[in-house]
Write an enzyme that holds these catalytic residues in place. Sequence first.
Site, PDB file in Angstrom:
ATOM      1  N   ARG A   1       0.582  -1.491   0.193  1.00  0.00           N
ATOM      2  CA  ARG A   1       0.182  -0.290  -0.059  1.00  0.00           C
ATOM      3  C   ARG A   1       0.995   1.495  -0.321  1.00  0.00           C
ATOM      4  O   ARG A   1       1.688   0.984   1.004  1.00  0.00           O
ATOM      5  CB  ARG A   1      -0.558   0.069   1.320  1.00  0.00           C
ATOM      6  CG  ARG A   1      -1.826   0.935   1.268  1.00  0.00           C
ATOM      7  CD  ARG A   1      -2.551   0.799   1.028  1.00  0.00           C
ATOM      8  NE  ARG A   1      -4.000   1.981   0.761  1.00  0.00           N
ATOM      9  CZ  ARG A   1      -3.762   3.028  -0.007  1.00  0.00           C
ATOM     10  NH1 ARG A   1      -2.668   3.257  -0.949  1.00  0.00           N
ATOM     11  NH2 ARG A   1      -4.429   4.386  -0.411  1.00  0.00           N
TER      12      ARG A   1
ATOM     13  N   TYR B   1       0.911   5.309  -4.347  1.00  0.00           N
ATOM     14  CA  TYR B   1       1.078   5.040  -5.769  1.00  0.00           C
ATOM     15  C   TYR B   1       0.071   4.240  -6.051  1.00  0.00           C
ATOM     16  O   TYR B   1      -1.122   3.996  -7.021  1.00  0.00           O
ATOM     17  CB  TYR B   1       2.014   3.498  -6.686  1.00  0.00           C
ATOM     18  CG  TYR B   1       2.317   3.014  -5.883  1.00  0.00           C
ATOM     19  CD1 TYR B   1       1.980   1.465  -5.859  1.00  0.00           C
ATOM     20  CD2 TYR B   1       3.574   2.858  -4.243  1.00  0.00           C
ATOM     21  CE1 TYR B   1       1.899   0.859  -4.697  1.00  0.00           C
ATOM     22  CE2 TYR B   1       3.941   2.267  -3.228  1.00  0.00           C
ATOM     23  CZ  TYR B   1       2.866   0.592  -3.505  1.00  0.00           C
ATOM     24  OH  TYR B   1       2.847   0.211  -2.955  1.00  0.00           O
TER      25      TYR B   1
ATOM     26  N   ASP C   1      14.600   7.263 -10.094  1.00  0.00           N
ATOM     27  CA  ASP C   1      14.860   6.806  -8.688  1.00  0.00           C
ATOM     28  C   ASP C   1      15.254   5.103  -8.180  1.00  0.00           C
ATOM     29  O   ASP C   1      14.768   4.615  -7.172  1.00  0.00           O
ATOM     30  CB  ASP C   1      13.361   7.182  -7.955  1.00  0.00           C
ATOM     31  CG  ASP C   1      13.322   6.610  -6.437  1.00  0.00           C
ATOM     32  OD1 ASP C   1      12.383   6.599  -5.738  1.00  0.00           O
ATOM     33  OD2 ASP C   1      14.139   7.107  -5.665  1.00  0.00           O
TER      34      ASP C   1
END
Length: 340
Positions: free
Chosen positions: A31, A34, A155
């Site tokens: 969770r 996104y 990232d």
Amino acid sequence: AWMDADFRRQLSARRERVEDAFEFEGRKVGRGSYGQVFKTKPRSCADAPAGDYALKQIEGSGLSMSACREIALLRELKHPNVISLKQVYLAHETRQIWLLFDYAEHDLWRMINFHASAKKCNSQVSLPPNFTKSIMHQILCGIHYLHSNWVLHRDLKPANILVMGATSPERGRVKIADLGLARLFHQPLTPLTEIDPVVVTFWYRAPELLLGARHYTKAIDLWAIGCIMAELITDKPLFYCKQEEDIKTSSPYNRDQLERIFSVMGFPSQQDWRDLPHLPKYGDLVRNFGTGQQYARFSLGRHMSRSFGMSETSPEFRLLSRLLAMDPLRRPSAREALED
Ligand SMILES: Cc1ccc(-n2nc(C(C)(C)C)cc2NC(=O)NCCN2CCOCC2)cc1
């Protein structure tokens, strides 16, 4: 009513519904900002091959910018070391978007932490020999593929490096993914901490980004890979820097993170990084660190030999120090790093 009602009826009758094909009630495994992720298996009636899948329910409703970007990007990419999008489900009633992926049992963040904690209670759970070499080779293969297709990751960090588990036919295979939130903004200068201050770490961010570089580059991804390599070897984030809670800085300049980098790498001289004075935050750097001679005795070689007994003449150290060149122009491409 502008669309042909009969046509819509046919479409919705034919459309495969995600709940008909997959069993995912109560099987949530992730969770974040996104969306949410379920570990799921196909129902017997579905035509998907048996095995575990990850269903990502995208946050928000309808074809948001990030949903479009993720689908448009992933459907074009196909490489063994890049996460592959198997199917897209559009639930018209709820305007929900579901993305189907192969399920990856592990990720490097959890593997490194497991190994580090095992070492602490010093049960010898040593990573298999050449584990680091295999992981590094696969990451570089995947990034070489992305960079060849002009896709920057932006990232890279251990949590985004997935590894297939024992139940998968691709056991031990690296799948580069992006589970995070950095997708929402393409410019490096947008304060990511506004989205989810807890999650963002700057430990893998290249020095030029911390000094206000305006664009992401391939070299920024290679810096992050260098950070991951060091972490695989020592079990600790190389540029670990405690995160003061919910920093609301709107500036990319992060003094503590830069301080940590200099205390490992030493301070970059004019010879090391010719373009340093042209970076937007160079003024802040000089104000905070002066000429940096307080870091004169620090170097990556000193850090790695003292913290891990790594020889400065070893091939792995040579690769690591190339990946972690302060000057982005001196970092190898993914292909050059693969050839090393
Ligand atoms: C808006 C946006 C968000 C993510 C991406 N993106 N980009 C990538 C590359 C190709 C760069 C590695 C991967 C993803 N998406 C996911 O990894 N998705 C997560 C897949 N995981 C979910 C959990 O289970 C395993 C697969 C693109 C655009």
